[in-house]
Design a protein around this motif. Structure first.
Motif, short mmCIF file in Angstrom:
data_model
loop_
_atom_site.label_atom_id
_atom_site.label_comp_id
_atom_site.label_asym_id
_atom_site.label_seq_id
_atom_site.Cartn_x
_atom_site.Cartn_y
_atom_site.Cartn_z
N ALA A 29 47.70 -5.30 -51.85
CA ALA A 29 49.10 -5.49 -51.47
C ALA A 29 49.78 -6.27 -52.57
O ALA A 29 49.18 -7.14 -53.20
N LEU A 30 51.03 -5.94 -52.83
CA LEU A 30 51.83 -6.73 -53.76
C LEU A 30 52.68 -7.70 -52.96
O LEU A 30 53.35 -7.30 -52.00
N VAL A 31 52.63 -8.96 -53.32
CA VAL A 31 53.32 -10.00 -52.57
C VAL A 31 54.26 -10.76 -53.50
O VAL A 31 53.85 -11.21 -54.58
N LYS A 32 55.51 -10.89 -53.09
CA LYS A 32 56.45 -11.75 -53.81
C LYS A 32 56.71 -12.98 -52.95
O LYS A 32 57.16 -12.85 -51.80
N ILE A 33 56.40 -14.14 -53.48
CA ILE A 33 56.65 -15.40 -52.78
C ILE A 33 57.88 -16.05 -53.40
O ILE A 33 57.86 -16.43 -54.57
N GLN A 34 58.95 -16.16 -52.60
CA GLN A 34 60.20 -16.74 -53.09
C GLN A 34 60.20 -18.24 -52.85
O GLN A 34 60.63 -18.72 -51.80
N ALA A 35 59.70 -18.98 -53.84
CA ALA A 35 59.69 -20.44 -53.74
C ALA A 35 61.13 -20.95 -53.95
O ALA A 35 62.02 -20.17 -54.30
N PRO A 36 61.38 -22.26 -53.75
CA PRO A 36 60.40 -23.32 -53.54
C PRO A 36 60.00 -23.48 -52.07
O PRO A 36 60.81 -23.24 -51.17
N PHE A 37 58.74 -23.87 -51.90
CA PHE A 37 58.22 -24.17 -50.57
C PHE A 37 57.55 -25.54 -50.62
O PHE A 37 57.01 -25.94 -51.66
N THR A 38 57.57 -26.22 -49.47
CA THR A 38 56.83 -27.47 -49.36
C THR A 38 55.35 -27.17 -49.26
O THR A 38 54.95 -26.01 -49.06
N ASP A 39 54.51 -28.20 -49.39
CA ASP A 39 53.07 -28.01 -49.28
C ASP A 39 52.70 -27.44 -47.92
O ASP A 39 51.80 -26.59 -47.80
N ARG A 40 53.39 -27.90 -46.87
CA ARG A 40 53.08 -27.41 -45.52
C ARG A 40 53.46 -25.94 -45.39
O ARG A 40 52.75 -25.15 -44.76
N GLN A 41 54.58 -25.56 -45.97
CA GLN A 41 55.01 -24.16 -45.91
C GLN A 41 54.06 -23.27 -46.71
O GLN A 41 53.72 -22.16 -46.26
N LEU A 42 53.61 -23.75 -47.87
CA LEU A 42 52.65 -22.99 -48.65
C LEU A 42 51.33 -22.83 -47.91
O LEU A 42 50.67 -21.80 -48.00
N GLU A 43 50.95 -23.86 -47.16
CA GLU A 43 49.73 -23.78 -46.36
C GLU A 43 49.84 -22.65 -45.32
O GLU A 43 48.90 -21.89 -45.11
N SER A 44 51.02 -22.54 -44.69
CA SER A 44 51.24 -21.48 -43.72
C SER A 44 51.14 -20.10 -44.36
O SER A 44 50.52 -19.17 -43.83
N ILE A 45 51.75 -19.95 -45.55
CA ILE A 45 51.70 -18.68 -46.27
C ILE A 45 50.26 -18.35 -46.68
O ILE A 45 49.79 -17.22 -46.53
N ALA A 46 49.56 -19.35 -47.22
CA ALA A 46 48.18 -19.13 -47.67
C ALA A 46 47.28 -18.72 -46.52
O ALA A 46 46.38 -17.89 -46.68
N THR A 47 47.52 -19.29 -45.33
CA THR A 47 46.73 -18.91 -44.15
C THR A 47 46.85 -17.41 -43.88
O THR A 47 45.86 -16.72 -43.63
N GLY A 48 48.08 -16.90 -43.95
CA GLY A 48 48.29 -15.47 -43.73
C GLY A 48 47.61 -14.63 -44.80
O GLY A 48 46.99 -13.60 -44.49
N MET A 49 47.68 -15.05 -46.07
CA MET A 49 47.05 -14.30 -47.16
C MET A 49 45.54 -14.23 -46.99
O MET A 49 44.92 -13.19 -47.23
N VAL A 50 44.93 -15.35 -46.57
CA VAL A 50 43.48 -15.39 -46.40
C VAL A 50 43.04 -14.51 -45.23
O VAL A 50 42.03 -13.79 -45.32
N TYR A 51 43.80 -14.51 -44.12
CA TYR A 51 43.48 -13.63 -43.00
C TYR A 51 43.54 -12.17 -43.43
O TYR A 51 42.67 -11.36 -43.07
#
Length: 567
Positions: free
Chosen positions: A77-99
Motif C-alpha cells: 500500500a502507498l501511504v501519505k502521512i500529512q504531518a505535523p502530528f504529535t507523538d500520541r497521534q503518530l502512535e495511533s497511526i503507527a498502530t494502524g500500520m502495524v495491524y
C-alpha cells in the motif's frame, strides 16, 4: 477483534483471501531418472515391534502445516502521512500500520509536512527528523522500519511518455521512477521492513531536491505498477510463489491527515462516504463550499492525487482518505474494501447514523460513468442482454422482454459499458386510473464488477431518480433529472431464496412475503419528511391516507408481471 469489528460478509472474506491468502503450491515435479542404477545400501537394523517411522520430508504435508509454513501473501500500500502530528497521534497511526502489516498489507510511507518552509536553511534536516519520528513510532509498535533518505523518484515526465496527454482524464505525475530506482524499497520490503521516505526527488542535475509529496506518491504508484508487471513478465515459469517476494502492485492508497475525508454537499459538510471518481470528480469541485478551503485545505489536491494513482492501479484497488483518529477504519477497509457506512443506504439511516462523524473516512474508487436512458432506442440490446444473462445465469426470452420494455420502460441506468444496469418500468392494471407503480424490473452487475463499487454507484443513481428525487442531496451528475421533480415509491420483487435479499432488506423501507417471492419497497423520501413534520405537530396516525391498500395493490400488479426468462 479488529477483524470481527469490520463485519466482513462472505464475499468480503473471499475477496480478502484471494488477495492475501496462501498461494497455491505448484504441483510436485516428477522425479528424474538417474543415469546409473545405484543399488541401495542395506544396513542391519535393530528389531522393532512396529514399522520404522517414515521420513518426515517424504510425508505429504497437511494443509494446516502448509499454511503455517507458507504465510499470507504480502501486498503493498502507498501511504501519505500529512504531518505535523504529535507523538500520541503518530502512535495511533503507527498502530494502524502495524495491524495492516500483520494482515498482509505492507506500507510504503511518504511523509508530508507543509509547516516546514520550502527553501529554508534547515529544510532537509527537518524532513529527515520528521521521517525518523515516523520510523521510531513504527518500531515502538513492534514493526521494523527503514528510512529511505535518498531520492527514489526523478523530476519531470517520463522519457517514454507521449508529448501530448490530452486524452487522459487525470493529471500525469510531475515525476517518474524507473525499476532500478526502487532497489531500496525492494530491499526493505524483502527484509520485512516498512520503508519511510521524505518527499525528495532528483532534478536534471542529479541534485536531491524537495518536491510536493503528491508527486512522489503518484510517481511511486506508476513506477511500482510497471515494476510489478515487469516482474511478472520476467518471472521463471517454475516460480513457486515464495513468500519472501512482495507484490509491488499497490493495492491501496491511504492518505492520513487531520482533516479526514472530502466534505459532502449532501451531508452538510460531513465527509463523502464513497466517491465514483469517474462520475463525480468535476461535480465535487463545482459544489465545494468556499468555507471548506479553510477547514479541509488539502481535500481537493488529495482528490486529484487519488484519481491519478487509481488510474494506474488495478480496477479493484481503492483509495481512502482518513483522519489520524480512525486507525481501525484502515483495517475495516482492508478486509471489506467498502466505506464505513454504505452510501446506498436510505438517507434517513445515513442522517441518524452514529458512525457518521467529521472523522468518517472517504473511500474513493476509479468507478464508471453513469448514464440514464429514457427510451429503448438508446439501449444497446446486445450488451444489455449479455449483462442480464451473465448476472442472472439464465437465458433471456428476447422478444417478449423487449416488447414489454417498449410499452412500460420508464428509464434505464447504465454503468460504464454495460458493466451494470437498473431497468425501471411503469406498471399499472389495464384501465385503472391509479398512478402507475415505479417498478425496478432488473438490477444487474457483471460478476467481474461485483466488489468494485459498481453496485453502490448504481443504487445511488437509482435512489436519485426515484424515491430520493426532489431533495437537494439527489442532485448528482448521473445524466438524469439532477434532483428536480417529485419522488416516487420504488417497488421490486425478489425470489425468497435470493442471497442478495439481505442487501435489499437493509435498503428498503419494508417488505412483504408473497409465497416464493418477497416484495420490497422504498418510500418516497420527500413525502416521508413532510409526513414526519405533520406528525410532530399534530400527532397523526402512523398509517397515512396514501398508505391504505397500497400493499395489496402493489402485490396484485407485481404478481401479474411475466417472467423475462426462458423456461
Amino acid at each position: 477483534m479488529s477483524i470481527l469489528r469490520a463485519n466482513p460478509s462472505l464475499r468480503d472474506t473471499r475477496s480478502y483471501l484471494a488477495s492475501f491468502g496462501p498461494r497455491p503450491m505448484p504441483p510436485p515435479r516428477p522425479p528424474t531418472k538417474p543415469t546409473q542404477e545405484v543399488l541401495p545400501v542395506v544396513t542391519e537394523q535393530p528389531e522393532t515391534k512396529g514399522a520404522l517411522p517414515p521420513d518426515v520430508q517424504q510425508e505429504p504435508q497437511s494443509p494446516v502445516v502448509a499454511s503455517i509454513l507458507n504465510p499470507i501473501q504480502r501486498r503493498t500500500a502507498l501511504v501519505k502521512i500529512q504531518a505535523p502530528f504529535t507523538d500520541r497521534q503518530l502512535e495511533s497511526i503507527a498502530t494502524g500500520m502495524v495491524y495492516l502489516e500483520k494482515l498482509g498489507l505492507v506500507s510504503v510511507i511518504v511523509i508530508e509536512n507543509n509547516n516546514i518552509v520550502k527553501g529554508d536553511d534547515g529544510e532537509r534536516a527537518a524532513l529527515v527528523e520528521e521521517t525518523m519520528r515516523v520510523v521510531n513510532a513504527l518500531e515502538k509498535q513492534g514493526a521494523k522500519a527503514r528510512p529511505v533518505l535518498g531520492a527514489v523518484v526523478r523530476l519531470g515526465p517520463k522519457p517514454c511518455d507521449d508529448e501530448s496527454a490530452e486524452g487522459r482524464d487525470f493529471d500525469v505525475p510531475e515525476a517518474h521512477t524507473f525499476p532500478s530506482d526502487l532497489v531500496h524499497i525492494r530491499s526493505a520490503l524483502r527484509a520485512g521492513e516498512i520503508p519511510v521516505l521524505p518527499p525528495m526527488a532528483l532534478d536534471s542535475f542529479c541534485r536531491s531536491v524537495r518536491v510536493d509529496a503528491n508527486d512522489v506518491v503518484a510517481a511511486l504508484t506508476r513506477g511500482m505498477v510497471e515494476a510489478a508487471e515487469a516482474d511478472g513478465r520476467n518471472r521463471d515459469a517454475n516460480y513457486d510463489g515464495s513468500s519472501d517476494e512482495v507484490d509491488l502492485t499497490p493495492l491501496r492508497l491511504m492518505i492520513i491527515n487531520k482533516e479526514g475525508g472530502v466534505p459532502s454537499y449532501a451531508r452538510s459538510g460531513l465527509p463523502h462516504l464513497l466517491i465514483n471518481l469517474n462520475g463525480e470528480y468535476s461535480y465535487i469541485h463545482e459544489t465545494f463550499n468556499s468555507d471548506w478551503h479553510g477547514s479541509h485545505p488539502t481535500a481537493l489536491s488529495n482528490l486529484s492525487l487519488a484519481r491519478t494513482c487509481l488510474a494506474y492501479m488495478p480496477p479493484t484497488s481503492s483509495a481512502v482518505m482518513v483522519s489520524h483518529r480512525s486507525p481501525s477504519s484502515l483495517i475495516a477497509n482492508l478486509i471489506t474494501n467498502k466505506p464505513a457506512v454504505s452510501s446506498s443506504l436510505p438517507h434517513a439511516l445515513l442522517q441518524g447514523n452514529r458512525k457518521l462523524t467529521p472523522h468518517t473516512p472517504t473511500l474513493l474508487r476509479r468507478g464508471l460513468p453513469i448514464r440514464v436512458l429514457r427510451t429503448t432506442q438508446e439501449i444497446d440490446k446486445d450488451k444489455l442482454k449479455a449483462l442480464l444473462e451473465q448476472s442472472f445465469k439464465r437465458t433471456l426470452d428476447d422478444a417478449p422482454f423487449w416488447e414489454r420494455l417498449d410499452k412500460h420502460l420508464d428509464y434505464a441506468i447504465v454503468a460504464g459499458d454495460y458493466a451494470g444496469a437498473a431497468i425501471v418500468t411503469r406498471e399499472h392494471e389495464p384501465g385503472a386510473s391509479s398512478r402507475p407503480i415505479t417498478y425496478l424490473d432488473k438490477f444487474a452487475v457483471l460478476p467481474s464488477h461485483q466488489g468494485d463499487g459498481t453496485v453502490d454507484f448504481l443504487w445511488v443513481a437509482l435512489h436519485d431518480e426515484s424515491y430520493g428525487l426532489g431533495l437537494p442531496f439527489s442532485a448528482n451528475p448521473n445524466g438524469g433529472k439532477e434532483g428536480k421533480g417529485e419522488g416516487t415509491d420504488l417497488v421490486w420483487r425478489s425470489r425468497a431464496d435470493n442471497p442478495v435479499n439481505k442487501w435489499y432488506f437493509e435498503r428498503s423501507s419494508g417488505h412483504l412475503r408473497m409465497g416464493p417471492w418477497v416484495l420490497f419497497w422504498c418510500d418516497a423520501e420527500k413525502r416521508l419528511q413532510t409526513t414526519e413534520g405533520r406528525r410532530a405537530s399534530a400527532g397523526l396516525s402512523y398509517l397515512e391516507e396514501w398508505e391504505h391498500g397500497r400493499l395489496a395493490h402493489w402485490a396484485d400488479v407485481v404478481n401479474k408481471i411475466p417472467s423475462s426468462w426462458k423456461k
